[in-house]
Write a protein that holds these residues in place. Structure first.
Motif, PDB file in Angstrom:
ATOM      1  N   TRP A 178       9.763  -0.540  -0.887  1.00 40.63           N
ATOM      2  CA  TRP A 178       9.210  -0.652   0.457  1.00 40.63           C
ATOM      3  C   TRP A 178       9.149  -2.117   0.879  1.00 40.63           C
ATOM      4  CZ3 TRP A 178       7.913   3.177  -2.892  1.00 40.63           C
ATOM      5  CH2 TRP A 178       7.910   4.490  -2.394  1.00 40.63           C
ATOM      6  N   LYS A 179       9.090  -2.338   2.179  1.00 43.63           N
ATOM      7  CA  LYS A 179       9.098  -3.705   2.698  1.00 43.63           C
ATOM      8  C   LYS A 179       7.864  -4.495   2.274  1.00 43.63           C
ATOM      9  CE  LYS A 179       7.038  -2.279   7.110  1.00 43.63           C
ATOM     10  NZ  LYS A 179       7.183  -2.299   8.587  1.00 43.63           N
ATOM     11  N   ASN A 180       6.758  -3.769   1.926  1.00 41.04           N
ATOM     12  CA  ASN A 180       5.532  -4.459   1.500  1.00 41.04           C
ATOM     13  C   ASN A 180       5.540  -4.812   0.025  1.00 41.04           C
ATOM     14  OD1 ASN A 180       5.189  -1.989   0.300  1.00 41.04           O
ATOM     15  ND2 ASN A 180       3.393  -1.400   1.519  1.00 41.04           N
ATOM     16  N   GLY A 181       6.608  -4.442  -0.715  1.00 42.29           N
ATOM     17  CA  GLY A 181       6.724  -4.792  -2.120  1.00 42.29           C
ATOM     18  C   GLY A 181       6.478  -3.648  -3.081  1.00 42.29           C
ATOM     19  N   ASN A 182       5.915  -2.528  -2.637  1.00 43.77           N
ATOM     20  CA  ASN A 182       5.754  -1.370  -3.514  1.00 43.77           C
ATOM     21  C   ASN A 182       7.125  -0.848  -3.933  1.00 43.77           C
ATOM     22  OD1 ASN A 182       3.014  -1.635  -3.026  1.00 43.77           O
ATOM     23  ND2 ASN A 182       2.956  -0.003  -1.504  1.00 43.77           N
ATOM     24  N   GLU A 183       7.186  -0.254  -5.139  1.00 44.93           N
ATOM     25  CA  GLU A 183       8.482   0.210  -5.646  1.00 44.93           C
ATOM     26  C   GLU A 183       8.321   1.462  -6.493  1.00 44.93           C
ATOM     27  OE1 GLU A 183      11.934  -2.438  -7.156  1.00 44.93           O
ATOM     28  OE2 GLU A 183      10.904  -1.768  -8.974  1.00 44.93           O
ATOM     29  N   TYR A 184       9.231   2.409  -6.267  1.00 47.09           N
ATOM     30  CA  TYR A 184       9.279   3.630  -7.071  1.00 47.09           C
ATOM     31  C   TYR A 184      10.632   3.719  -7.761  1.00 47.09           C
ATOM     32  CZ  TYR A 184       9.910   8.508  -8.363  1.00 47.09           C
ATOM     33  OH  TYR A 184      10.174   9.668  -9.066  1.00 47.09           O
ATOM     34  N   VAL A 185      10.613   4.056  -9.058  1.00 42.73           N
ATOM     35  CA  VAL A 185      11.837   4.254  -9.829  1.00 42.73           C
ATOM     36  C   VAL A 185      11.707   5.591 -10.547  1.00 42.73           C
ATOM     37  CG1 VAL A 185      13.346   3.396 -11.647  1.00 42.73           C
ATOM     38  CG2 VAL A 185      12.132   1.784 -10.164  1.00 42.73           C
ATOM     39  N   HIS A 194      10.300  13.515  -6.500  1.00 46.50           N
ATOM     40  CA  HIS A 194      10.094  14.798  -7.177  1.00 46.50           C
ATOM     41  C   HIS A 194      10.667  14.702  -8.592  1.00 46.50           C
ATOM     42  CE1 HIS A 194       9.384  19.234  -6.705  1.00 46.50           C
ATOM     43  NE2 HIS A 194      10.109  19.228  -7.818  1.00 46.50           N
ATOM     44  N   GLY A 195       9.820  14.948  -9.602  1.00 43.29           N
ATOM     45  CA  GLY A 195      10.244  14.849 -10.992  1.00 43.29           C
ATOM     46  C   GLY A 195       9.439  13.780 -11.723  1.00 43.29           C
ATOM     47  N   ARG A 196      10.062  13.129 -12.683  1.00 48.41           N
ATOM     48  CA  ARG A 196       9.392  12.066 -13.436  1.00 48.41           C
ATOM     49  C   ARG A 196       9.749  10.717 -12.825  1.00 48.41           C
ATOM     50  NH1 ARG A 196       5.397  13.555 -16.679  1.00 48.41           N
ATOM     51  NH2 ARG A 196       5.714  11.590 -17.829  1.00 48.41           N
ATOM     52  N   GLY A 197       8.717   9.865 -12.680  1.00 39.80           N
ATOM     53  CA  GLY A 197       8.976   8.549 -12.124  1.00 39.80           C
ATOM     54  C   GLY A 197       7.771   7.646 -12.180  1.00 39.80           C
ATOM     55  N   THR A 198       8.008   6.387 -11.816  1.00 43.81           N
ATOM     56  CA  THR A 198       6.969   5.349 -11.860  1.00 43.81           C
ATOM     57  C   THR A 198       6.851   4.690 -10.501  1.00 43.81           C
ATOM     58  OG1 THR A 198       7.398   4.909 -14.202  1.00 43.81           O
ATOM     59  CG2 THR A 198       6.257   3.201 -12.953  1.00 43.81           C
ATOM     60  N   LEU A 199       5.619   4.643 -10.015  1.00 40.63           N
ATOM     61  CA  LEU A 199       5.330   3.957  -8.755  1.00 40.63           C
ATOM     62  C   LEU A 199       4.445   2.756  -9.052  1.00 40.63           C
ATOM     63  CD1 LEU A 199       5.411   3.726  -5.682  1.00 40.63           C
ATOM     64  CD2 LEU A 199       3.507   5.347  -5.571  1.00 40.63           C
ATOM     65  N   VAL A 200       4.938   1.573  -8.666  1.00 37.64           N
ATOM     66  CA  VAL A 200       4.210   0.325  -8.904  1.00 37.64           C
ATOM     67  C   VAL A 200       3.833  -0.268  -7.554  1.00 37.64           C
ATOM     68  CG1 VAL A 200       4.282  -1.961  -9.945  1.00 37.64           C
ATOM     69  CG2 VAL A 200       5.494  -0.065 -11.041  1.00 37.64           C
ATOM     70  N   TRP A 201       2.526  -0.496  -7.362  1.00 33.09           N
ATOM     71  CA  TRP A 201       2.057  -1.103  -6.121  1.00 33.09           C
ATOM     72  C   TRP A 201       2.070  -2.612  -6.235  1.00 33.09           C
ATOM     73  CZ3 TRP A 201       0.212   3.556  -7.872  1.00 33.09           C
ATOM     74  CH2 TRP A 201       0.197   4.616  -6.956  1.00 33.09           C
ATOM     75  N   VAL A 202       2.133  -3.270  -5.094  1.00 31.56           N
ATOM     76  CA  VAL A 202       2.194  -4.721  -5.077  1.00 31.56           C
ATOM     77  C   VAL A 202       0.891  -5.338  -5.581  1.00 31.56           C
ATOM     78  CG1 VAL A 202       1.381  -4.955  -2.686  1.00 31.56           C
ATOM     79  CG2 VAL A 202       2.937  -6.677  -3.656  1.00 31.56           C
ATOM     80  N   ASN A 203      -0.214  -4.558  -5.555  1.00 26.89           N
ATOM     81  CA  ASN A 203      -1.495  -5.077  -6.056  1.00 26.89           C
ATOM     82  C   ASN A 203      -1.616  -4.998  -7.574  1.00 26.89           C
ATOM     83  OD1 ASN A 203      -1.879  -2.369  -6.555  1.00 26.89           O
ATOM     84  ND2 ASN A 203      -3.418  -2.077  -4.930  1.00 26.89           N
ATOM     85  N   GLY A 204      -0.586  -4.471  -8.261  1.00 26.19           N
ATOM     86  CA  GLY A 204      -0.594  -4.415  -9.724  1.00 26.19           C
ATOM     87  C   GLY A 204      -0.879  -3.041 -10.294  1.00 26.19           C
ATOM     88  N   PHE A 222      -2.497   6.571 -14.957  1.00 28.84           N
ATOM     89  CA  PHE A 222      -2.697   5.572 -13.905  1.00 28.84           C
ATOM     90  C   PHE A 222      -3.283   4.322 -14.558  1.00 28.84           C
ATOM     91  CE2 PHE A 222      -4.839   3.322 -10.557  1.00 28.84           C
ATOM     92  CZ  PHE A 222      -4.010   3.484  -9.449  1.00 28.84           C
ATOM     93  N   ARG A 223      -2.624   3.186 -14.282  1.00 23.24           N
ATOM     94  CA  ARG A 223      -3.076   1.926 -14.871  1.00 23.24           C
ATOM     95  C   ARG A 223      -3.426   0.942 -13.755  1.00 23.24           C
ATOM     96  NH1 ARG A 223      -2.390  -0.192 -19.913  1.00 23.24           N
ATOM     97  NH2 ARG A 223      -0.905   1.479 -20.409  1.00 23.24           N
ATOM     98  N   TRP A 224      -4.641   0.375 -13.862  1.00 25.74           N
ATOM     99  CA  TRP A 224      -5.071  -0.629 -12.894  1.00 25.74           C
ATOM    100  C   TRP A 224      -4.496  -1.997 -13.254  1.00 25.74           C
ATOM    101  CZ3 TRP A 224      -7.919   3.623 -14.029  1.00 25.74           C
ATOM    102  CH2 TRP A 224      -8.503   4.319 -12.964  1.00 25.74           C
ATOM    103  N   ALA A 225      -4.582  -2.904 -12.330  1.00 28.91           N
ATOM    104  CA  ALA A 225      -4.030  -4.236 -12.542  1.00 28.91           C
ATOM    105  C   ALA A 225      -4.715  -4.979 -13.679  1.00 28.91           C
ATOM    106  CB  ALA A 225      -4.128  -5.051 -11.245  1.00 28.91           C
ATOM    107  N   ASP A 226      -5.983  -4.657 -13.955  1.00 30.57           N
ATOM    108  CA  ASP A 226      -6.692  -5.349 -15.038  1.00 30.57           C
ATOM    109  C   ASP A 226      -6.429  -4.725 -16.399  1.00 30.57           C
ATOM    110  OD1 ASP A 226      -8.068  -2.982 -14.968  1.00 30.57           O
ATOM    111  OD2 ASP A 226      -9.970  -3.832 -14.278  1.00 30.57           O
ATOM    112  N   GLY A 227      -5.601  -3.673 -16.459  1.00 32.97           N
ATOM    113  CA  GLY A 227      -5.260  -3.056 -17.735  1.00 32.97           C
ATOM    114  C   GLY A 227      -5.995  -1.772 -18.044  1.00 32.97           C
ATOM    115  N   ALA A 266      -5.766   7.443  -2.785  1.00 34.09           N
ATOM    116  CA  ALA A 266      -6.071   7.660  -1.370  1.00 34.09           C
ATOM    117  C   ALA A 266      -5.806   6.409  -0.549  1.00 34.09           C
ATOM    118  CB  ALA A 266      -7.520   8.095  -1.216  1.00 34.09           C
ATOM    119  N   ALA A 267      -6.042   5.245  -1.152  1.00 31.51           N
ATOM    120  CA  ALA A 267      -5.878   3.987  -0.423  1.00 31.51           C
ATOM    121  C   ALA A 267      -4.425   3.503  -0.395  1.00 31.51           C
ATOM    122  CB  ALA A 267      -6.764   2.913  -1.042  1.00 31.51           C
ATOM    123  N   ASP A 268      -3.712   3.733  -1.505  1.00 35.14           N
ATOM    124  CA  ASP A 268      -2.390   3.106  -1.644  1.00 35.14           C
ATOM    125  C   ASP A 268      -1.216   4.049  -1.397  1.00 35.14           C
ATOM    126  OD1 ASP A 268      -3.748   0.820  -2.333  1.00 35.14           O
ATOM    127  OD2 ASP A 268      -3.586   1.182  -4.491  1.00 35.14           O
TER     128      ASP A 268
END
Length: 336
Positions: A178-185, A194-204, A222-227, A266-268
């Motif tokens: 996405w243009k804001n830096g979020n990425e799904y692979v 749909h299926g197995r994948g990883t979504l990484v938000w720009v906030n970590g 689900f993993r937060w930016a602080d680990g 809900a937020a991201d």
């Protein structure tokens, strides 16, 4: 005169076919129906031979519907390289085979959109690049006017996708940024995550696991930016995302209190909508000229024109004997 020319052309065609029957078997391979395949066939080889035919020549044709063609011409059809301009502003310039766009070429729309690449029987088929009027760009494989296979698309809003396509939609494995830096692979089906994948938000933050119709579904983490980590099972209930699992706080976490990934989703997740992209107003295959229909229409119009000319040139009726003897101008029954 026109009928005489047609008879001559028909005679020449008959002589040419008769001559070909007496050629070696290698020349008769064009009579064998080729298998359905994207690879070069015997017919393709024969088409290449046609380009060396002495009857192939340059021609310019202003068609009855107002369209215009200029380029190589063979057997009353475009064959070789040529340019076709439609009255609505569309244009094709490239290779032709027996009246259809076949090979490499460029199709332009009045909006400014273009497709440059391979064509097959009038369809965008093979490898090519589409550039939309709004800024969308797709470069990759096509099948019958649809994105199909491996391809990369840059959206006008700044999003980017690199991966597999099926019937015009993301399907298979791909990466969406996405243009804001979020990425799904991960995996896609019919244009949605749909299926197995990883979504990484720009906030970590990141989610690894199952997806269904763009939402987390099944086992995942689900993993937060602080680990800090939440491992559990996700489902969609009551028009919302539900999960059951275990929270593992990170030593670097600001608080050991258990955290719920529901708030993070809900937020991201709302910022991760897949852009629909630009739609094509009319497809190149829908613009394929009906050469036979144009010829029949032309012949009909010509016959009507000749009939009208013959009627205009018919002898005038002679004046009656009553008026001829007196020298008066003949008059109709209405006095004129």
């Amino acid at each position: 005169m026109f009928k005489d020319i047609q008879r001559i052309k028909a005679w020449e065609s008959t002589v040419r076919r008769t001559h070909q029957k007496h050629q070696p078997s290698a020349r008769r391979r064009s009579l064998v129906l080729p298998p359905v395949s994207a690879s070069p066939t015997a017919a393709d080889v024969d088409d290449a031979d046609d380009l060396d035919d002495p009857t192939l020549h340059h021609a310019e044709r202003l068609l009855p519907n107002g369209d215009f063609y200029t380029g190589q011409w063979h057997n009353n059809l475009p064959h070789g390289t040529g340019k076709y301009l439609w009255t609505d502003g569309c244009m094709y310039e490239g290779e032709w085979r027996h009246g259809k766009t076949m090979g490499k070429g460029k199709f332009s729309w009045p909006s400014g959109a273009t497709y440059e690449g391979e064509f097959k029987s009038g369809f965008m088929d093979g490898f090519g690049t589409y550039t939309g009027s709004l800024g969308d760009t797709y470069r990759g494989s096509w099948s019958m006017n649809l994105k199909h296979g491996q391809g990369k698309k840059s959206y006008a809003n700044g999003d980017y996708y690199d991966g597999e396509w099926r019937s015009g939609l993301q399907d298979g494995h791909g990466r969406y940024t996405w243009k804001n830096g979020n990425e799904y692979v991960g995996e896609w089906r019919a244009g949605v995550i749909h299926g197995r994948g990883t979504l990484v938000w720009v906030n970590g933050n990141r989610y690894d696991g199952g997806w269904e119709d763009g939402f987390p579904k099944g086992n995942g983490s689900f993993r937060w930016a602080d680990g800090s980590l939440y491992v559990g099972y996700w489902s969609e209930e009551n028009d919302g995302i539900q999960q059951k699992g275990v929270y593992y706080p990170s030593p670097a976490a600001t608080s050991p209190t258990a955290r719920d990934p529901h708030a993070a989703f809900a937020a991201d997740l709302g910022d991760c909508k897949v852009c629909p992209g630009e739609t094509v107003s009319i497809l190149p295959s829908q613009k394929t000229p009906n050469w036979l229909g144009m010829e029949e229409n032309f012949l009909q119009k010509q016959a009507v024109w000749r009939q009208s000319k013959s009627n205009d040139g018919r002898p005038r009726r002679r004046a009656s004997a009553d008026t001829a003897g007196t020298g008066e101008t003949p008059k109709r029954t209405n006095g004129h």
